[in-house]
Design a protein around this motif. Structure first.
Motif, short mmCIF file in Angstrom:
data_model
loop_
_atom_site.label_atom_id
_atom_site.label_comp_id
_atom_site.label_asym_id
_atom_site.label_seq_id
_atom_site.Cartn_x
_atom_site.Cartn_y
_atom_site.Cartn_z
N GLY A 218 0.79 -1.22 0.00
CA GLY A 218 0.00 0.00 0.00
C GLY A 218 0.82 1.27 0.00
N GLU A 219 0.11 2.40 -0.08
CA GLU A 219 0.77 3.68 -0.28
C GLU A 219 1.54 4.16 0.94
N ALA A 220 1.35 3.55 2.10
CA ALA A 220 2.17 3.91 3.26
C ALA A 220 3.61 3.46 3.05
N ILE A 221 3.81 2.40 2.27
CA ILE A 221 5.14 1.85 2.01
C ILE A 221 5.59 2.17 0.59
N ASN A 222 4.74 1.90 -0.39
CA ASN A 222 5.11 2.01 -1.79
C ASN A 222 4.78 3.38 -2.37
N THR A 223 5.65 3.87 -3.21
CA THR A 223 5.51 5.17 -3.86
C THR A 223 5.79 4.99 -5.35
N PRO A 224 5.72 6.05 -6.15
CA PRO A 224 6.14 5.91 -7.56
C PRO A 224 7.62 5.59 -7.72
N ALA A 225 8.40 5.71 -6.65
CA ALA A 225 9.82 5.39 -6.70
C ALA A 225 10.04 3.89 -6.52
N TRP A 226 11.29 3.50 -6.31
CA TRP A 226 11.70 2.09 -6.14
C TRP A 226 11.73 1.76 -4.65
N GLU A 227 10.87 0.83 -4.23
CA GLU A 227 10.93 0.26 -2.88
C GLU A 227 11.27 -1.22 -3.02
N ALA A 228 12.15 -1.71 -2.16
CA ALA A 228 12.64 -3.07 -2.37
C ALA A 228 13.25 -3.64 -1.10
N SER A 229 13.56 -4.93 -1.17
CA SER A 229 14.39 -5.63 -0.19
C SER A 229 13.86 -5.48 1.24
N ALA A 230 12.60 -5.85 1.43
CA ALA A 230 11.98 -5.75 2.75
C ALA A 230 12.32 -6.96 3.61
N SER A 231 12.34 -6.76 4.92
CA SER A 231 12.50 -7.85 5.89
C SER A 231 11.94 -7.38 7.22
N VAL A 232 11.74 -8.31 8.12
CA VAL A 232 11.27 -7.99 9.46
C VAL A 232 12.38 -8.31 10.45
N THR A 233 12.56 -7.46 11.43
CA THR A 233 13.62 -7.65 12.41
C THR A 233 13.43 -8.98 13.14
N PRO A 234 14.52 -9.60 13.60
CA PRO A 234 14.41 -10.91 14.25
C PRO A 234 13.47 -10.93 15.45
N ASP A 235 13.25 -9.78 16.10
CA ASP A 235 12.31 -9.74 17.23
C ASP A 235 10.87 -9.55 16.77
N GLY A 236 10.66 -9.44 15.45
CA GLY A 236 9.32 -9.33 14.89
C GLY A 236 8.68 -7.97 15.04
N GLN A 237 9.43 -6.96 15.46
CA GLN A 237 8.83 -5.67 15.80
C GLN A 237 8.74 -4.68 14.64
N TYR A 238 9.71 -4.72 13.72
CA TYR A 238 9.77 -3.67 12.70
C TYR A 238 10.05 -4.23 11.32
N LEU A 239 9.40 -3.62 10.33
CA LEU A 239 9.65 -3.91 8.94
C LEU A 239 10.70 -2.93 8.42
N PHE A 240 11.77 -3.46 7.85
CA PHE A 240 12.80 -2.65 7.21
C PHE A 240 12.66 -2.80 5.70
N PHE A 241 12.87 -1.71 4.97
CA PHE A 241 12.88 -1.78 3.52
C PHE A 241 13.75 -0.65 2.99
N HIS A 242 13.90 -0.58 1.66
CA HIS A 242 14.82 0.35 1.04
C HIS A 242 14.10 1.15 -0.03
N ARG A 243 14.40 2.44 -0.10
CA ARG A 243 13.69 3.33 -1.01
C ARG A 243 14.68 4.21 -1.77
N LEU A 244 14.45 4.35 -3.06
CA LEU A 244 15.23 5.27 -3.88
C LEU A 244 14.71 6.68 -3.64
N VAL A 245 15.57 7.55 -3.14
CA VAL A 245 15.14 8.92 -2.83
C VAL A 245 15.85 9.95 -3.70
#
Length: 297
Positions: free
Chosen positions: A243-270
């Motif tokens: 969804g639009e909270a994460i994805n934009t017209p730019a490049w979003e990629a390489s998502a993962s969740v921290t080993p404790d399950g608390q946070y989603l990490f991802f990468h964005r072209l800015v």
């Protein structure tokens, strides 16, 4: 480069073989727990750059993952010299986060849930009493696949991608560990392998969901991040755009969740690249509840 983070204050020194030259101290917001997440204030349901000025910067930072015990953060950083990149770790030691450049880039890092292997695409290092071993290859048939990112579940299932052609025919595959024997890689169904540029998958430790990025006609523009949840019958559910909270017209990629399950990490072209330089890519994080909100009832 080495940096030390102490109770929210970063002291930076550039080290070379001929000696060191100091830089001005940089102050960051006080964290409620300096030992967690590099001392950063955690985000809510709106993504934020991770550790601005320390990790995320006006440059190239990519492939960020924590170790299972959460005391080390590995990522790739552009050197600011064309396309040169370094493999970097922040390690929490003696009540400080210390930055070390481990080597030039050797692959996209991911640490197995049991902490025993540091995967680097189609290669890996094993945990030893002295640290990480020399780099080894996975062997056949994996050596014939140009793997960018490989992640593993607690049961030993590998999920990985393949560098696609210029037309974007990336294929995501998996390989289970059955009675101690590694099975031949198999492609996921069209539920996941639809669209183009499917890449950089992450399988949850309990294999309850898979994250990946790709391009579909229904997406937001560039590469979007998707999730598929395991269904009661064992099959993978439909691909859900984050969804639009994460994805934009730019490049979003390489998502993962921290080993404790608390946070989603991802990468964005800015920011785009100038000449042969790397683009401006930042590491973002957001509360992992955003995945629970997408999970089918």
């Amino acid at each position: 480069m080495k940096s030390v983070l102490t109770a929210g204050i970063v002291y930076v020194a550039l080290v070379s073989g001929a000696g060191a030259s100091g830089q001005a101290e940089k102050a960051y917001a006080q964290s409620p727990d300096p030992a967690s997440y590099l001392g950063q204030q955690p985000p809510g349901l709106t993504p934020e750059p991770f550790a601005p000025g320390l990790v995320s910067s006006p440059g190239y930072e990519y492939g960020g993952v924590f170790s299972p015990d959460m005391d080390a953060f590995y990522f790739i950083r552009g050197r600011g010299e064309g396309a040169a990149q370094d493999f970097v770790v922040f390690k929490y030691e003696d009540e400080n986060w210390r930055e070390t450049v481990l080597s030039p880039r050797v692959g996209q890092p991911f640490i197995a849930p049991d902490g025993a292997m540091l995967h680097l695409g189609g290669r890996y290092m094993e945990r030893t009493d002295a640290g990480w071993s020399d780099i080894q290859t996975l062997g056949q048939p994996f050596d014939d696949i140009q793997i960018m990112r490989l992640t593993a579940s607690s049961a030993g299932t590998y999920v990985f991608d393949e560098i696609g052609s210029a037309d974007g025919d990336g294929v995501l595959r998996y390989s289970r560990l059955l009675d101690g024997v590694r099975e031949s890689p198999r492609p996921f169904s069209a539920t996941i392998n639809t669209g183009t540029f499917n890449a950089h998958p992450f399988i949850a430790p309990d294999e309850s969901y898979i994250l990946w990025d790709g391009r579909r006609s229904s997406g937001f523009g560039g590469s979007d991040i998707y999730v598929s949840f395991r269904q009661a019958d064992g099959d993978w559910g439909p691909a859900i755009n984050l969804g639009e909270a994460i994805n934009t017209p730019a490049w979003e990629a390489s998502a993962s969740v921290t080993p404790d399950g608390q946070y989603l990490f991802f990468h964005r072209l800015v920011g785009s690249a100038d000449g042969d330089d790397l683009p401006d890519v930042d590491i973002y994080w957001v509360d992992a509840q955003i995945l629970d909100m997408l999970r089918p009832d």
